[in-house]
Design a protein around this motif. Sequence first.
Motif, PDB file in Angstrom:
ATOM      1  N   THR A 287      32.115  45.832  34.296  1.00 42.18           N
ATOM      2  CA  THR A 287      32.577  47.061  34.104  1.00 42.18           C
ATOM      3  C   THR A 287      34.049  47.353  34.919  1.00 42.18           C
ATOM      4  O   THR A 287      35.126  47.888  34.291  1.00 42.18           O
ATOM      5  CB  THR A 287      31.853  48.472  34.505  1.00 42.18           C
ATOM      6  OG1 THR A 287      31.272  48.201  35.630  1.00 42.18           O
ATOM      7  CG2 THR A 287      30.834  48.583  33.367  1.00 42.18           C
ATOM      8  N   GLU A 288      33.875  46.877  36.440  1.00 40.12           N
ATOM      9  CA  GLU A 288      35.340  46.811  36.802  1.00 40.12           C
ATOM     10  C   GLU A 288      36.355  46.065  36.212  1.00 40.12           C
ATOM     11  O   GLU A 288      37.478  46.293  36.097  1.00 40.12           O
ATOM     12  CB  GLU A 288      35.018  46.513  38.368  1.00 40.12           C
ATOM     13  CG  GLU A 288      36.317  46.684  39.093  1.00 40.12           C
ATOM     14  CD  GLU A 288      36.212  46.416  40.670  1.00 40.12           C
ATOM     15  OE1 GLU A 288      35.181  46.220  41.147  1.00 40.12           O
ATOM     16  OE2 GLU A 288      37.116  46.274  41.331  1.00 40.12           O
ATOM     17  N   ALA A 289      35.735  44.782  35.839  1.00 37.72           N
ATOM     18  CA  ALA A 289      36.804  44.009  35.166  1.00 37.72           C
ATOM     19  C   ALA A 289      37.642  44.625  33.867  1.00 37.72           C
ATOM     20  O   ALA A 289      38.561  44.839  33.656  1.00 37.72           O
ATOM     21  CB  ALA A 289      36.055  42.553  34.900  1.00 37.72           C
ATOM     22  N   ARG A 290      36.639  45.222  33.077  1.00 36.82           N
ATOM     23  CA  ARG A 290      37.185  46.163  31.814  1.00 36.82           C
ATOM     24  C   ARG A 290      38.066  47.162  32.333  1.00 36.82           C
ATOM     25  O   ARG A 290      39.076  47.422  31.576  1.00 36.82           O
ATOM     26  CB  ARG A 290      35.952  46.573  31.171  1.00 36.82           C
ATOM     27  CG  ARG A 290      35.016  45.555  30.317  1.00 36.82           C
ATOM     28  CD  ARG A 290      33.556  45.872  29.922  1.00 36.82           C
ATOM     29  NE  ARG A 290      33.692  47.055  28.896  1.00 36.82           N
ATOM     30  CZ  ARG A 290      34.240  47.143  27.713  1.00 36.82           C
ATOM     31  NH1 ARG A 290      34.393  45.911  27.036  1.00 36.82           N
ATOM     32  NH2 ARG A 290      34.033  48.295  26.912  1.00 36.82           N
ATOM     33  N   ARG A 291      37.621  47.969  33.284  1.00 39.90           N
ATOM     34  CA  ARG A 291      38.783  49.152  33.803  1.00 39.90           C
ATOM     35  C   ARG A 291      40.217  48.466  34.220  1.00 39.90           C
ATOM     36  O   ARG A 291      41.031  48.924  33.656  1.00 39.90           O
ATOM     37  CB  ARG A 291      38.054  49.689  34.844  1.00 39.90           C
ATOM     38  CG  ARG A 291      37.082  50.703  34.794  1.00 39.90           C
ATOM     39  CD  ARG A 291      36.687  51.542  35.839  1.00 39.90           C
ATOM     40  NE  ARG A 291      36.184  51.140  36.962  1.00 39.90           N
ATOM     41  CZ  ARG A 291      35.052  50.737  37.211  1.00 39.90           C
ATOM     42  NH1 ARG A 291      33.943  50.977  36.496  1.00 39.90           N
ATOM     43  NH2 ARG A 291      34.659  50.122  38.480  1.00 39.90           N
ATOM     44  N   ARG A 292      39.930  47.389  35.159  1.00 41.83           N
ATOM     45  CA  ARG A 292      41.164  46.703  35.523  1.00 41.83           C
ATOM     46  C   ARG A 292      41.980  46.174  34.336  1.00 41.83           C
ATOM     47  O   ARG A 292      43.332  46.358  34.328  1.00 41.83           O
ATOM     48  CB  ARG A 292      40.904  45.708  36.527  1.00 41.83           C
ATOM     49  CG  ARG A 292      40.299  46.184  37.618  1.00 41.83           C
ATOM     50  CD  ARG A 292      40.516  44.903  38.662  1.00 41.83           C
ATOM     51  NE  ARG A 292      40.127  45.362  39.932  1.00 41.83           N
ATOM     52  CZ  ARG A 292      40.732  45.129  41.194  1.00 41.83           C
ATOM     53  NH1 ARG A 292      41.803  44.625  41.209  1.00 41.83           N
ATOM     54  NH2 ARG A 292      40.142  45.742  42.297  1.00 41.83           N
ATOM     55  N   MET A 293      41.362  45.447  33.297  1.00 41.03           N
ATOM     56  CA  MET A 293      41.994  44.875  32.108  1.00 41.03           C
ATOM     57  C   MET A 293      42.656  46.134  31.280  1.00 41.03           C
ATOM     58  O   MET A 293      43.950  46.037  30.705  1.00 41.03           O
ATOM     59  CB  MET A 293      41.004  44.008  31.318  1.00 41.03           C
ATOM     60  CG  MET A 293      40.595  42.903  32.085  1.00 41.03           C
ATOM     61  SD  MET A 293      42.060  41.855  32.426  1.00 41.03           S
ATOM     62  CE  MET A 293      42.181  42.174  34.427  1.00 41.03           C
ATOM     63  N   ALA A 294      41.677  47.088  31.055  1.00 39.35           N
ATOM     64  CA  ALA A 294      42.342  48.250  30.141  1.00 39.35           C
ATOM     65  C   ALA A 294      43.724  48.982  30.850  1.00 39.35           C
ATOM     66  O   ALA A 294      44.888  49.023  30.239  1.00 39.35           O
ATOM     67  CB  ALA A 294      41.232  49.124  30.045  1.00 39.35           C
ATOM     68  N   ALA A 295      43.614  49.049  32.294  1.00 47.31           N
ATOM     69  CA  ALA A 295      44.719  49.447  33.060  1.00 47.31           C
ATOM     70  C   ALA A 295      45.953  48.395  32.822  1.00 47.31           C
ATOM     71  O   ALA A 295      47.071  48.948  32.915  1.00 47.31           O
ATOM     72  CB  ALA A 295      44.442  49.719  34.475  1.00 47.31           C
ATOM     73  N   ALA A 296      45.746  47.387  32.755  1.00 45.07           N
ATOM     74  CA  ALA A 296      46.753  46.475  32.653  1.00 45.07           C
ATOM     75  C   ALA A 296      47.330  45.977  31.124  1.00 45.07           C
ATOM     76  O   ALA A 296      48.132  45.178  31.023  1.00 45.07           O
ATOM     77  CB  ALA A 296      46.382  45.113  33.241  1.00 45.07           C
ATOM     78  N   GLY A 297      46.683  46.876  30.301  1.00 41.08           N
ATOM     79  CA  GLY A 297      47.138  46.628  28.723  1.00 41.08           C
ATOM     80  C   GLY A 297      46.531  45.508  28.090  1.00 41.08           C
ATOM     81  O   GLY A 297      47.337  45.116  27.323  1.00 41.08           O
ATOM     82  N   VAL A 298      45.310  45.171  28.532  1.00 38.38           N
ATOM     83  CA  VAL A 298      44.714  44.028  27.935  1.00 38.38           C
ATOM     84  C   VAL A 298      43.696  44.748  27.215  1.00 38.38           C
ATOM     85  O   VAL A 298      42.818  45.383  27.577  1.00 38.38           O
ATOM     86  CB  VAL A 298      44.106  42.927  28.929  1.00 38.38           C
ATOM     87  CG1 VAL A 298      43.454  41.835  28.151  1.00 38.38           C
ATOM     88  CG2 VAL A 298      45.089  42.583  30.025  1.00 38.38           C
ATOM     89  N   PRO A 299      43.643  44.249  25.851  1.00 37.19           N
ATOM     90  CA  PRO A 299      42.764  45.012  24.835  1.00 37.19           C
ATOM     91  C   PRO A 299      41.114  44.420  25.282  1.00 37.19           C
ATOM     92  O   PRO A 299      41.041  43.374  25.440  1.00 37.19           O
ATOM     93  CB  PRO A 299      43.104  44.362  23.358  1.00 37.19           C
ATOM     94  CG  PRO A 299      44.139  43.120  23.531  1.00 37.19           C
ATOM     95  CD  PRO A 299      44.776  43.494  25.013  1.00 37.19           C
TER      96      PRO A 299
END
Length: 502
Positions: free
Chosen positions: A117-129
Amino acid sequence: MIRSLLVANRGEIAVRIVRAARERGIRTIAVYSEPDRLAPHVLAADEAYAIGPAPSAESYLVAERLIEVAKRAKADAIHPGYGFLAERALFAQAVEDAGLIFVGPRSETITAMGDKTEARRRMAAAGVPIVPGLTESVADPEAAVVAARDVGYPVLLKASAGGGGRGMRVVEREEDLPRAFDAAQREALAAFGDDAVYLERYLDSPRHVEIQVLGDAHGNVVHLGERECSIQRRHQKLVEEAPSPAITQEERAAMGEAAVRAAQAVAYRGAGTVEFLYQNGDFFFLEMNTRIQVEHPVTELVTGIDLVDWQLRVASGEALDFTQADVVMSGHAIECRITSEDPLSGFLPSTGVVTRLEIPSGAGVRWDGGIHEGFEVSLHYDPLLAKLIVHGASREIAIARMARALDELVITGIETSASFHRRVMDEPDFRAGTFSIRYLDEHTELLESDTSEEALRAAALAAALLEDEDRLRHRIPRIGASAQVEMSSWRAAGWPWRKGIS
Ligand code: ADP
């Protein structure tokens, strides 16, 4: 500068790392559990130290002992390989606290990417789908039901701390969700000591396509193209290739850029992999593996870039000496994971002594192995024995080459997955490149034995020939010179059980 390296692993990856280090002039230090005393990785290294009995919990997983041995052996650095301690942030930290270099990313990076979940949050914030779904864990079944209505069925429950395909449950209908939620939570707690569970959309037939990235300690990150890893069984990869037969040049560039953004978002250092699910031109972040992957050789063969060598160079503080524009993919590479599993009995693990091993060679063939004749395969470790990897000018040539190499491979004494791989090379959907992660569900015939009379006769004859040849090899005078001639002509014609008898 790394002058001496302790390899905290065993099997094929430990051999691979020792080789790369030796090529750099680095002194290599192996560690081994009791049964691995004479294993290939021990024989390959300059020095070797015993670290405990067979169970990995008492040997390869004992972080303090590995660090203690590294100090005793005066190692400058520790390479964790994959599996075992490779993605334990606390180990990476302990290695650095002991004044040694950890060949891998910073421990904070491992922590950030280790939690889904943390990885998903960080990726979403970085603009990665990311795969549509939650970026926080859900506390109870009621909350899961509410969340799933937004996400849309079918949903996939996943352990936040998950890995290795464990702790996942597909749920088709709302009424099944509460029970599945409880089960997923229990499973997550048992497997990872953490019951946090979240949910995301379950895609019906995506491909697993992952991007290799490489970063240095100076802020440079490049990607080395994709690997197609959809041929899986129970979420475990069986065959990997590069490039993917489904990805266009534009999609490669878009996924590559997303992977580089992902890596930059966690100041990535070393070799890492950003995994995506790909479906109908869309791609979604799945997870990032903060280590070298089993399937890294296919990328090495198409890019000409030695990933393990670069891990060592980056860990020594060197900057990448090439840019994205310098990365050019050439030809096609395929890898088959040769495991001690019997494909005809549901991939049941097989144990015993390798009585005979003949390794394929010739143009475009690479063998990354961790076994030798006389090696005993036990249940203590991962069933991966070796990787057979081929490279050819086109996908068609690579498939033909893999089929040829598998025909040359002889492993007796234990069952292996090689016969399954050989069948895949002939299977039309694989050959056409039209498959998804559902490949094995759609091709159960690949797991059934061929009981035709011809196949049985061929197998019986092959067994008799092997026995005769073993006798010859051991100079037991039971067979004359004429038989030897006859046998070499069988050999020249290829192993009879592969082709049938005419
Ligand atoms: P793990 O960390 O346990 O390996 P991953 O998230 O990497 O779990 O997923 C492993 C495999 O499960 C993927 O390669 C894919 O085959 C399947 N998978 C994961 N997420 C989904 C999804 N949302 N929809 C369909 N299949 C999925």
